[in-house]
Design an enzyme around this catalytic site. Structure first.
Site, short mmCIF file in Angstrom:
data_model
loop_
_atom_site.label_atom_id
_atom_site.label_comp_id
_atom_site.label_asym_id
_atom_site.label_seq_id
_atom_site.Cartn_x
_atom_site.Cartn_y
_atom_site.Cartn_z
N GLU A 215 12.52 -3.38 11.16
CA GLU A 215 12.08 -2.56 10.27
C GLU A 215 10.75 -2.00 10.93
OE1 GLU A 215 10.93 -2.23 5.60
OE2 GLU A 215 10.21 -3.80 6.51
N GLU B 16 10.65 -8.57 -2.98
CA GLU B 16 11.19 -7.48 -2.78
C GLU B 16 10.47 -7.18 -1.37
OE1 GLU B 16 11.55 -3.86 -1.56
OE2 GLU B 16 10.59 -3.12 -3.21
N LYS C 63 -2.92 -8.43 -7.29
CA LYS C 63 -3.69 -8.37 -6.07
C LYS C 63 -3.08 -7.12 -5.21
CE LYS C 63 -3.69 -9.38 -2.00
NZ LYS C 63 -3.85 -8.51 -0.85
N TYR D 80 4.20 -21.25 -0.56
CA TYR D 80 3.17 -21.45 -1.51
C TYR D 80 3.51 -22.02 -2.60
CZ TYR D 80 0.52 -18.31 1.68
OH TYR D 80 -0.02 -17.69 2.57
N TRP E 292 0.70 -1.15 0.03
CA TRP E 292 -0.07 -0.09 -0.03
C TRP E 292 0.94 1.20 0.01
CZ3 TRP E 292 1.85 2.27 4.24
CH2 TRP E 292 2.40 1.44 5.28
N CYS F 194 10.48 0.85 2.28
CA CYS F 194 11.30 -0.06 2.66
C CYS F 194 12.82 0.42 2.47
CB CYS F 194 11.25 -1.51 1.54
SG CYS F 194 11.18 -0.95 -0.08
N SER G 184 6.50 -7.42 3.25
CA SER G 184 7.44 -7.87 4.43
C SER G 184 8.10 -9.16 4.25
CB SER G 184 6.45 -8.15 5.57
OG SER G 184 5.74 -9.15 5.57
#
Length: 496
Positions: free
Chosen positions: A400, A266, A190, A254, A166, A301, A244
């Site tokens: 972070e 990333e 997504k 997955y 976001w 980030c 994250s």
């Protein structure tokens, strides 16, 4: 640069029509009927109800992307034609720049000036650059014996799942979607549940630009449900994720539990920004350090969240940063004069404040900030925060925070500075301030980071790759190198 006033942006916000559905196979789909609220961190108000996707919606989108790849025109178009569609999309993004910037500002709290002048500029340039690159790529014909011909062709990898965060909802979507489209892939995007609206507008404009149905699909939903379904789907060939490190691990699992799809990550960062006594301009170094950690509310980030300063100049540089932090204008994201807007949501603010409390408990000195502000607005605002006397073992120095919180650590020599800089599980970016050319080269090589900025920070353009080392991820966004993620090399050996 946006010339609209605060009042003009407020008026536009009242009449803004926001999307509510998924975008699947060229049509706006409500899906199963469940929804979630898109809440603006600016004032806590509900912007709209958005369709909430799950496995069924993800499967429909992936199936559409699969058909578009296996049987549709997009992978089979001449690269120059794909490029023309992408350039038309860039033009449309520019035409709708104010609407898109306003949507970004409302859904995630970014100051409207930054949304309009920086975020939209980035996504427009991204689609234009990759559109213009689409027909400039070449295959290979290696030297072979006289009785053979070898061809090495770069072919589109297939269906790409792109999961984006976001904090830069359009820029980071563009960094994934644009090179994938240029390569001839089809995409299921997504977006974060905190910023679905701008991604849906991007999808609408892509159709208007001439992208065939099914080539770009947008499915809303939360990560543990929709993101997981995309990561596990056996018809997704490539998964590209920004977010994250913890979630990045899930996507690797997955892949292992499904079809071993390639996963490009990333991830997080805890970027060091090293200031040596011979920096060309210590005040400029301090100003850029403050800008870097407070830009986008520190929700980056690459944010230079660890300021490593030589002890001989530490107090001077720290005080200059503190002065800038105190002078920073925190306010309504729709006010063009605002320099730092709202954090994305209450849950995220709680997480950042937890780090502030821990910093105090660990003995770090709070020089400024550290408290919620503008509570009367109903929005999610935090004062720009600076700690010094931070130890390298503390959470402030290691984890972070993803907020406007700067940790200052002092060092006595260059070896200590490099050791402190590398004492993290992350390796996304770093900064270095020095006037010595040899130091610039040797320290840059010693830093374990995907990008090192010397006497600047957050500079660059689409010609250079971006990505991390260590637990900051793998693969690269931007530049020609991004196409490596979305293509397969095929060797054809012909015996003559």
């Amino acid at each position: 640069m946006t010339a609209a006033t605060h009042d003009e942006w407020l008026r536009r916000a009242k009449t803004l029509e926001l999307p509510r559905t998924h975008l699947i196979d060229g049509a706006e789909e409500a899906g199963g009927g469940s929804t979630f609220r898109a809440v603006s961190p600016r004032d806590g108000q509900v912007l709209t109800e958005v369709a909430d996707g799950g496995p069924a919606e993800v499967d429909a989108a992936v199936s559409a992307a699969r058909r578009a790849f296996d049987h549709g025109p997009w992978p089979r178009l001449a690269p120059a034609e794909r490029g023309r569609v992408m350039v038309r999309l860039a033009d449309l993004l520019d035409e709708h720049r104010a609407e898109l910037a306003l949507t970004v500002s409302l859904e995630m709290g970014k100051p409207i000036t930054d949304a309009h002048d920086i975020e939209l500029r980035a996504v427009i340039n991204t689609f234009r650059w990759y559109g213009q690159l689409a027909d400039k790529l070449t295959d290979e014909s290696p030297h072979t014996p006289p009785d053979a011909l070898a061809l090495v062709t770069r072919e589109p990898a297939g269906v790409v799942g792109a999961v984006v965060p976001w904090n830069f909802p359009l820029t980071l979507a563009g960094w994934k979607v644009a090179p994938a489209l240029a390569a001839g892939c089809t995409v299921v995007l997504k977006p974060s549940e905190n910023s679905p609206l701008s991604a849906l507008l991007l999808g609408r404009l892509a159709l208007e630009a001439g992208l065939p149905p099914g080539v770009l699909n947008v499915v809303n939903g939360n990560g543990p449900v929709a993101g997981r379904a995309l990561g596990l789907h056996p018809d997704v060939d490539v998964l590209a994720f920004t977010g994250s490190t913890a979630v990045g691990r899930h996507f690797l699992r997955y892949s292992a539990d499904s079809n071993l799809k390639r996963v490009w990550l990333e991830l997080g960062g805890k970027s060091p920004n090293i200031v040596l006594p011979d920096a060309p301009d210590l005040d400029k170094a301090a100003a850029i350090a403050a800008w870097g950690i407070f830009f986008n509310q520190g929700e980056m980030c690459t944010a230079p969240s660890r300021l490593l300063v030589h002890s001989s100049v530490a107090e001077h540089v720290t005080e200059a940063v503190v002065e800038r932090a105190r002078a920073l204008r925190v306010g309504d994201p729709l006010d063009p004069a605002t320099e730092m807007g709202a954090l994305v949501g209450e849950h995220h603010l709680d997480r950042v404040l937890d780090h502030v409390r821990t910093g105090r408990d660990d003995g770090a000195r709070l020089r400024t900030g550290g408290a919620r502000t503008l509570t009367e607005t109903g929005g999610v605002y935090l004062e720009p925060t600076v700690f010094d006397q931070v130890t390298s073992e503390s959470r402030l120095a290691r984890e972070e925070i993803f907020g406007p919180v700067l940790s200052v650590l002092a060092f006595d020599d260059l070896d200590e500075a490099v050791a402190l800089a590398n004492a993290t599980e992350y390796g996304l970016a770093a900064g270095l301030w020095t006037a010595d050319l040899s130091t610039a080269h040797t320290v840059s090589r010693a830093l374990r980071a995907g990008t090192v900025w010397v006497n600047c920070y957050e500079e660059g353009d689409l010609t250079v790759p971006f990505g991390g080392m260590k637990q900051s991820g793998n693969g690269r966004d931007k530049s020609v190198h991004a196409l490596e993620k979305y293509t397969e090399l095929k060797t054809t050996w012909i015996q003559l």
